[in-house]
Design an enzyme around this catalytic site. Structure first.
Site, PDB file in Angstrom:
ATOM      1  N   SER A  97       0.816  -1.211   0.000  1.00 47.24           N
ATOM      2  CA  SER A  97       0.000   0.000   0.000  1.00 47.24           C
ATOM      3  C   SER A  97       0.851   1.262   0.000  1.00 47.24           C
ATOM      4  O   SER A  97       1.538   1.554  -0.959  1.00 47.24           O
ATOM      5  CB  SER A  97      -0.966  -0.025   1.180  1.00 47.24           C
ATOM      6  N   ASP A 236      -3.841   6.196  -2.600  1.00 51.52           N
ATOM      7  CA  ASP A 236      -2.620   5.550  -2.132  1.00 51.52           C
ATOM      8  C   ASP A 236      -2.176   4.533  -3.192  1.00 51.52           C
ATOM      9  O   ASP A 236      -2.793   4.406  -4.254  1.00 51.52           O
ATOM     10  CB  ASP A 236      -2.801   4.921  -0.750  1.00 51.52           C
ATOM     11  N   ASP A 238      -2.061   1.218  -3.702  1.00 45.63           N
ATOM     12  CA  ASP A 238      -2.904   0.129  -4.218  1.00 45.63           C
ATOM     13  C   ASP A 238      -4.354   0.575  -4.381  1.00 45.63           C
ATOM     14  O   ASP A 238      -5.235  -0.241  -4.570  1.00 45.63           O
ATOM     15  CB  ASP A 238      -2.812  -1.106  -3.316  1.00 45.63           C
ATOM     16  N   ASP A 240      -6.892   1.449  -2.648  1.00 45.12           N
ATOM     17  CA  ASP A 240      -8.086   1.046  -1.897  1.00 45.12           C
ATOM     18  C   ASP A 240      -8.591   2.195  -1.020  1.00 45.12           C
ATOM     19  O   ASP A 240      -9.609   2.058  -0.344  1.00 45.12           O
ATOM     20  CB  ASP A 240      -7.843  -0.219  -1.068  1.00 45.12           C
TER      21      ASP A 240
END
Length: 453
Positions: A97, A236, A238, A240
């Protein structure tokens, strides 16, 4: 064997000393051994170490007898989507992340994309890694699975395309993976995108993609003003989580986005349950009830929120940390659905984002989360409760300590990983009271910490 990369909810650690291809292979084997999964989705993020770790993970999974459905470079939510949408036994996303670029990790889910955390199998996988393995009598196979088209169509299903109008949006992928999804959505939307840090680059030339860091916000804020955009969106690594900037370039606290999305979803659904965390609540409670919904409080953290959403059959769940969960997305979090819903709201209402948010900030001014290093956090929180107990109208321990008074409230909670106490304060229509009580609590925490030491 160093297994310090196993955390409460996922795996995270430095590469290669805490996580390397050899360990990734063993994790794949252990995942199959513990879960019994036969069909497993695997995806990976843009980090430089991710392809090698994902390759070793796939090798471990097939050695244990599972078929791997490889979706390649993607975001975490695409693993969630593929696992649930195609009826797989589980999924693993290789990602760290917003952690530093020399880190990597994994997020693991089971059937229906149910999270696998320490108390639902992650500790068992960690313990199994320590034991010897033998290859399965019949090895699994790797199959490539193209999910982009189905995923994009699913995202578009959350909005009324006919209600959209041309609008300029600044989008900052932070050199993470979000840019590819914006490119795939663009032909279906009437929006003009101003792209920042758009190309995926695991070297993170513009800093680690974490829009919560103030130093990372300026580039998006300045672009919104320069381009006279309707809003800015940043993700961010990734993707999510997504973060919003209004048309003036102001960063919007995630707390107010939870209320906005809850209101938008309840308008569409004509009611339903909304899950929220206990840190800041009054604005969310107000908007949910006004829209004919039922607010339900849950302990902070994705595993708790997702389980509570399933238990309550909630249509939406939100945390002030910018995680937003959706029933029709397998109760999982998405960083793409929220901005589509906010853009739809701007088009439908004809209002600016600042006008939608200002009224809520005025009604319930909040401190935002303030972290303080405390030597004995439990003792300090207990002492704070004792100091304020006699005047409190309501006390809750759903997550840390929440205390409510007639005109203000606060939540104090300990970090799970460090000696830090997190404070959130809000008031009813009185920003000076909120600031006064925030300063008062911080001073008490400092005093009590000195006494405890």
């Amino acid at each position: 064997m160093d297994l310090s990369c196993f955390k409460a909810y996922d795996l995270r650690g430095r590469v290669p000393d805490q996580l390397d291809p050899e360990l990734a292979n063993l994790i794949g084997r252990a995942y199959v051994d513990v879960t019994g999964a036969k069909n497993v989705v695997v995806g990976y993020d843009i980090r430089l170490s991710s392809p090698d770790i994902a390759e070793a993970l796939r090798a471990g999974l097939i050695a244990a007898g599972a078929d791997v459905f490889d979706i390649g470079l993607c975001g975490t939510e695409q693993v969630y989507f593929a696992t649930s949408h195609y009826g797989m036994d589980g999924g693993i996303m290789v990602t760290a992340s917003h952690n530093p670029k020399d880190h990597n990790g994994m997020k693991l889910v089971g059937p229906e994309s149910r999270p696998i955390s320490s108390d639902t199998g992650l500790n068992a996988i960690r313990d199994r890694v320590r034991e010897p393995f033998q290859d399965a009598p019949v090895l699994g196979r790797v199959k490539h699975l193209a999910v982009a088209q189905d995923y994009v169509q699913h995202l578009l299903g959350y909005i009324d395309a006919a209600a959209l109008r041309p609008m300029k949006l600044v989008v900052n992928a932070g050199n993470g993976g979000a840019g590819a999804v914006i490119d795939a959505l663009e032909p279906h939307l009437p929006f003009e995108f101003v792209r920042l840090h758009h190309q995926p680059d695991g070297e993170f030339p513009n800093g680690v993609p974490n829009p919560l860091l103030e130093e990372n916000r300026a580039v998006t804020a300045q672009a919104v003003v320069r381009e006279q955009a309707a809003m800015g969106i940043a993700w961010d690594g990734d993707y999510d989580r997504c973060f919003f900037f209004d048309e003036t370039g102001r960063f919007i606290e995630g707390y107010y986005i939870v209320g906005l999305l809850a209101d938008q979803f309840l308008r569409k659904a004509g009611g339903g349950k909304v899950i929220h965390d206990p840190r800041l609540t009054w604005n969310t409670l107000d908007l949910v009830r006004q829209a004919g919904g039922e607010p339900v409080e849950s302990k902070t953290g994705h595993a708790f929120i997702k389980q509570r959403m399933r238990d309550e059959d909630a249509i939406y769940g939100g945390e002030m940390s910018a995680h937003h969960y959706f029933r029709d997305f397998a109760y999982c979090d998405s960083g793409m659905i929220p901005w589509l819903l906010v853009a739809e709201r701007l088009c439908q209402s004809g209002q600016t984002l600042s006008s939608l948010i200002d009224a809520r900030i005025d009604a319930y001014p909040a401190s935002g989360e303030i972290n303080r290093t405390i030597d004995r956090p439990a003792a300090v929180i207990e002492a704070i409760e004792h100091l304020y107990r006699n005047k409190a109208e309501r006390i809750s321990y759903v997550d840390g300590l929440s205390m409510e008074f007639s005109r203000w409230r606060f939540n104090l909670r300990m970090s799970n990983t460090e000696p830090v106490v997190r404070l959130n304060v809000e008031a009813r229509g009185d920003v000076e009271l909120m600031r006064e009580k925030t300063a008062e609590l911080l001073a008490q925490m400092e005093r009590l910490n000195t006494l405890a030491a």
